[in-house]
Design a protein around this motif. Sequence first.
Motif, PDB file in Angstrom:
ATOM      1  N   LYS A   1     107.117  52.784 -29.523  1.00  0.00           N
ATOM      2  CA  LYS A   1     105.837  53.183 -27.658  1.00  0.00           C
ATOM      3  C   LYS A   1     104.896  51.882 -27.992  1.00  0.00           C
ATOM      4  O   LYS A   1     104.188  52.150 -26.853  1.00  0.00           O
ATOM      5  N   LEU A   2     104.539  51.202 -29.027  1.00  0.00           N
ATOM      6  CA  LEU A   2     103.544  50.266 -28.713  1.00  0.00           C
ATOM      7  C   LEU A   2     104.640  48.990 -27.465  1.00  0.00           C
ATOM      8  O   LEU A   2     103.679  48.160 -27.364  1.00  0.00           O
ATOM      9  N   ILE A   3     105.269  48.372 -28.438  1.00  0.00           N
ATOM     10  CA  ILE A   3     106.590  47.716 -27.315  1.00  0.00           C
ATOM     11  C   ILE A   3     106.043  48.174 -26.091  1.00  0.00           C
ATOM     12  O   ILE A   3     105.629  46.858 -24.810  1.00  0.00           O
ATOM     13  N   GLN A   4     106.008  49.713 -25.768  1.00  0.00           N
ATOM     14  CA  GLN A   4     106.358  49.892 -24.058  1.00  0.00           C
ATOM     15  C   GLN A   4     105.041  49.507 -23.313  1.00  0.00           C
ATOM     16  O   GLN A   4     104.649  49.079 -22.462  1.00  0.00           O
ATOM     17  N   LEU A   5     104.170  50.094 -24.287  1.00  0.00           N
ATOM     18  CA  LEU A   5     102.949  49.253 -24.223  1.00  0.00           C
ATOM     19  C   LEU A   5     102.307  48.474 -23.590  1.00  0.00           C
ATOM     20  O   LEU A   5     101.081  48.219 -22.363  1.00  0.00           O
ATOM     21  N   GLU A   6     102.377  47.518 -25.164  1.00  0.00           N
ATOM     22  CA  GLU A   6     102.382  46.018 -24.894  1.00  0.00           C
ATOM     23  C   GLU A   6     103.160  45.890 -23.542  1.00  0.00           C
ATOM     24  O   GLU A   6     102.438  44.940 -22.375  1.00  0.00           O
ATOM     25  N   LYS A   7     104.469  45.878 -22.817  1.00  0.00           N
ATOM     26  CA  LYS A   7     105.078  44.858 -22.236  1.00  0.00           C
ATOM     27  C   LYS A   7     104.404  46.155 -20.747  1.00  0.00           C
ATOM     28  O   LYS A   7     104.760  44.724 -19.803  1.00  0.00           O
ATOM     29  N   SER A   8     103.970  47.300 -20.443  1.00  0.00           N
ATOM     30  CA  SER A   8     102.995  47.869 -19.676  1.00  0.00           C
ATOM     31  C   SER A   8     101.831  46.926 -18.830  1.00  0.00           C
ATOM     32  O   SER A   8     102.088  46.706 -18.059  1.00  0.00           O
ATOM     33  N   LEU A   9     101.467  46.813 -20.391  1.00  0.00           N
ATOM     34  CA  LEU A   9     100.185  46.007 -19.654  1.00  0.00           C
ATOM     35  C   LEU A   9     100.036  44.030 -19.103  1.00  0.00           C
ATOM     36  O   LEU A   9      99.504  43.597 -18.738  1.00  0.00           O
ATOM     37  N   ASN A  10     101.775  44.109 -19.449  1.00  0.00           N
ATOM     38  CA  ASN A  10     101.820  42.844 -19.466  1.00  0.00           C
ATOM     39  C   ASN A  10     102.442  42.335 -18.368  1.00  0.00           C
ATOM     40  O   ASN A  10     101.823  41.686 -17.752  1.00  0.00           O
ATOM     41  N   ARG A  11     103.166  43.444 -18.094  1.00  0.00           N
ATOM     42  CA  ARG A  11     103.585  43.494 -16.100  1.00  0.00           C
ATOM     43  C   ARG A  11     102.139  42.855 -15.274  1.00  0.00           C
ATOM     44  O   ARG A  11     102.226  43.234 -14.004  1.00  0.00           O
ATOM     45  N   LEU A  12     100.677  44.167 -15.452  1.00  0.00           N
ATOM     46  CA  LEU A  12      99.994  44.070 -14.984  1.00  0.00           C
ATOM     47  C   LEU A  12      99.012  43.155 -15.309  1.00  0.00           C
ATOM     48  O   LEU A  12      98.235  42.764 -13.626  1.00  0.00           O
ATOM     49  N   GLY A  13      99.315  42.282 -16.246  1.00  0.00           N
ATOM     50  CA  GLY A  13      98.877  40.565 -16.373  1.00  0.00           C
ATOM     51  C   GLY A  13      97.694  40.315 -17.065  1.00  0.00           C
ATOM     52  O   GLY A  13      97.186  39.795 -17.173  1.00  0.00           O
ATOM     53  N   TYR A  14      97.739  41.723 -18.584  1.00  0.00           N
ATOM     54  CA  TYR A  14      97.299  41.012 -19.598  1.00  0.00           C
ATOM     55  C   TYR A  14      97.638  40.867 -20.647  1.00  0.00           C
ATOM     56  O   TYR A  14      99.135  41.089 -20.822  1.00  0.00           O
ATOM     57  N   PHE A  15      97.430  39.452 -21.489  1.00  0.00           N
ATOM     58  CA  PHE A  15      98.131  38.977 -22.178  1.00  0.00           C
ATOM     59  C   PHE A  15      97.594  38.807 -23.557  1.00  0.00           C
ATOM     60  O   PHE A  15      97.990  38.456 -24.808  1.00  0.00           O
ATOM     61  N   LYS A  16      95.540  39.185 -23.840  1.00  0.00           N
ATOM     62  CA  LYS A  16      95.212  39.704 -25.138  1.00  0.00           C
ATOM     63  C   LYS A  16      95.686  41.126 -25.559  1.00  0.00           C
ATOM     64  O   LYS A  16      94.527  41.386 -25.271  1.00  0.00           O
ATOM     65  N   ILE A  17      96.536  41.010 -26.301  1.00  0.00           N
ATOM     66  CA  ILE A  17      96.639  42.250 -26.619  1.00  0.00           C
ATOM     67  C   ILE A  17      96.766  42.256 -27.943  1.00  0.00           C
ATOM     68  O   ILE A  17      97.747  41.489 -28.368  1.00  0.00           O
ATOM     69  N   LEU A  18      96.762  43.023 -28.673  1.00  0.00           N
ATOM     70  CA  LEU A  18      97.437  43.226 -30.657  1.00  0.00           C
ATOM     71  C   LEU A  18      97.930  44.796 -30.720  1.00  0.00           C
ATOM     72  O   LEU A  18      97.183  45.388 -30.790  1.00  0.00           O
ATOM     73  N   PRO A  19      98.980  44.312 -30.724  1.00  0.00           N
ATOM     74  CA  PRO A  19      99.854  45.913 -31.921  1.00  0.00           C
ATOM     75  C   PRO A  19      99.530  46.394 -33.037  1.00  0.00           C
ATOM     76  O   PRO A  19      99.874  45.325 -33.743  1.00  0.00           O
ATOM     77  N   VAL A  20      98.886  47.816 -32.986  1.00  0.00           N
ATOM     78  CA  VAL A  20      98.448  47.860 -34.359  1.00  0.00           C
ATOM     79  C   VAL A  20      99.371  48.824 -34.617  1.00  0.00           C
ATOM     80  O   VAL A  20      98.700  49.746 -34.186  1.00  0.00           O
ATOM     81  N   GLN A  21      99.357  49.141 -35.815  1.00  0.00           N
ATOM     82  CA  GLN A  21     100.709  49.921 -36.145  1.00  0.00           C
ATOM     83  C   GLN A  21     100.342  51.047 -37.556  1.00  0.00           C
ATOM     84  O   GLN A  21     100.801  52.093 -37.506  1.00  0.00           O
ATOM     85  N   HIS A  22      99.120  50.473 -38.352  1.00  0.00           N
ATOM     86  CA  HIS A  22      98.769  51.189 -39.253  1.00  0.00           C
ATOM     87  C   HIS A  22      97.674  51.373 -39.054  1.00  0.00           C
ATOM     88  O   HIS A  22      96.636  50.237 -38.321  1.00  0.00           O
TER      89      HIS A  22
ATOM     90  N   THR B   1     100.776  62.897 -23.657  1.00  0.00           N
ATOM     91  CA  THR B   1     100.369  62.156 -22.542  1.00  0.00           C
ATOM     92  C   THR B   1     101.704  61.665 -22.542  1.00  0.00           C
ATOM     93  O   THR B   1     101.992  60.687 -23.241  1.00  0.00           O
ATOM     94  N   LEU B   2     102.064  61.176 -21.073  1.00  0.00           N
ATOM     95  CA  LEU B   2     102.731  59.895 -20.242  1.00  0.00           C
ATOM     96  C   LEU B   2     102.424  58.597 -19.911  1.00  0.00           C
ATOM     97  O   LEU B   2     101.558  58.917 -18.942  1.00  0.00           O
ATOM     98  N   LEU B   3     102.420  57.864 -20.792  1.00  0.00           N
ATOM     99  CA  LEU B   3     101.737  56.747 -20.106  1.00  0.00           C
ATOM    100  C   LEU B   3     102.875  55.680 -19.860  1.00  0.00           C
ATOM    101  O   LEU B   3     103.462  54.198 -20.731  1.00  0.00           O
ATOM    102  N   ASP B   4     103.221  55.508 -18.423  1.00  0.00           N
ATOM    103  CA  ASP B   4     104.130  55.051 -17.846  1.00  0.00           C
ATOM    104  C   ASP B   4     103.147  53.809 -17.872  1.00  0.00           C
ATOM    105  O   ASP B   4     102.285  52.932 -17.398  1.00  0.00           O
ATOM    106  N   ASP B   5     104.388  52.446 -16.580  1.00  0.00           N
ATOM    107  CA  ASP B   5     103.331  51.785 -16.018  1.00  0.00           C
ATOM    108  C   ASP B   5     102.283  52.372 -14.927  1.00  0.00           C
ATOM    109  O   ASP B   5     101.450  51.951 -14.657  1.00  0.00           O
ATOM    110  N   ASP B   6     102.749  53.430 -14.258  1.00  0.00           N
ATOM    111  CA  ASP B   6     101.631  53.633 -13.272  1.00  0.00           C
ATOM    112  C   ASP B   6     100.698  54.163 -13.737  1.00  0.00           C
ATOM    113  O   ASP B   6      99.739  54.035 -13.529  1.00  0.00           O
ATOM    114  N   SER B   7     100.422  55.091 -15.445  1.00  0.00           N
ATOM    115  CA  SER B   7      99.623  55.721 -15.305  1.00  0.00           C
ATOM    116  C   SER B   7      99.050  54.317 -16.162  1.00  0.00           C
ATOM    117  O   SER B   7      96.996  55.007 -15.958  1.00  0.00           O
ATOM    118  N   MET B   8      99.578  53.744 -16.472  1.00  0.00           N
ATOM    119  CA  MET B   8      98.551  52.521 -17.257  1.00  0.00           C
ATOM    120  C   MET B   8      97.890  51.620 -16.096  1.00  0.00           C
ATOM    121  O   MET B   8      96.747  51.236 -15.970  1.00  0.00           O
TER     122      MET B   8
END
Length: 138
Positions: A17-38, A91-98
Amino acid sequence: MPNKALKIIIADTHLPKLIQLEKSLNRLGYFKILPVQHFDDLRALNHELLEPFDVIIANKALTLGNPTHSNLLWQSLRRFNYALLYDDEKTLLDDDSMRRVMARIDPPSPWECLKDLTWIKFRSDHRPGCSCQRLTCP
């Protein structure tokens, strides 16, 4: 055009889910992203000496079953300009909802619609301040 300076934290216990959200934000043009798992990593980012982030997108499951974690998360949310807490099962967080979420957080410029117009610049052969009567100035 997205704000390139917007700093985003994604917090989720599920790595796919972290990877999917990060890729979705990257496709929108956002690159200053910090994924946190814990949750402990998220708590460490709440230190006052660290530069604050603008947006947090977090799964509620990070604090599930632990009231101390819930209280700490609610206290740390005050440091963010925008927060989106979601339930992974509902909640479904796909590319369109993001795209819709980020459009509310980072609205496009009112001039964005003008980028696709063809602009014509008329060339003037007459120089400003020239007193000559000819069509072209020397």
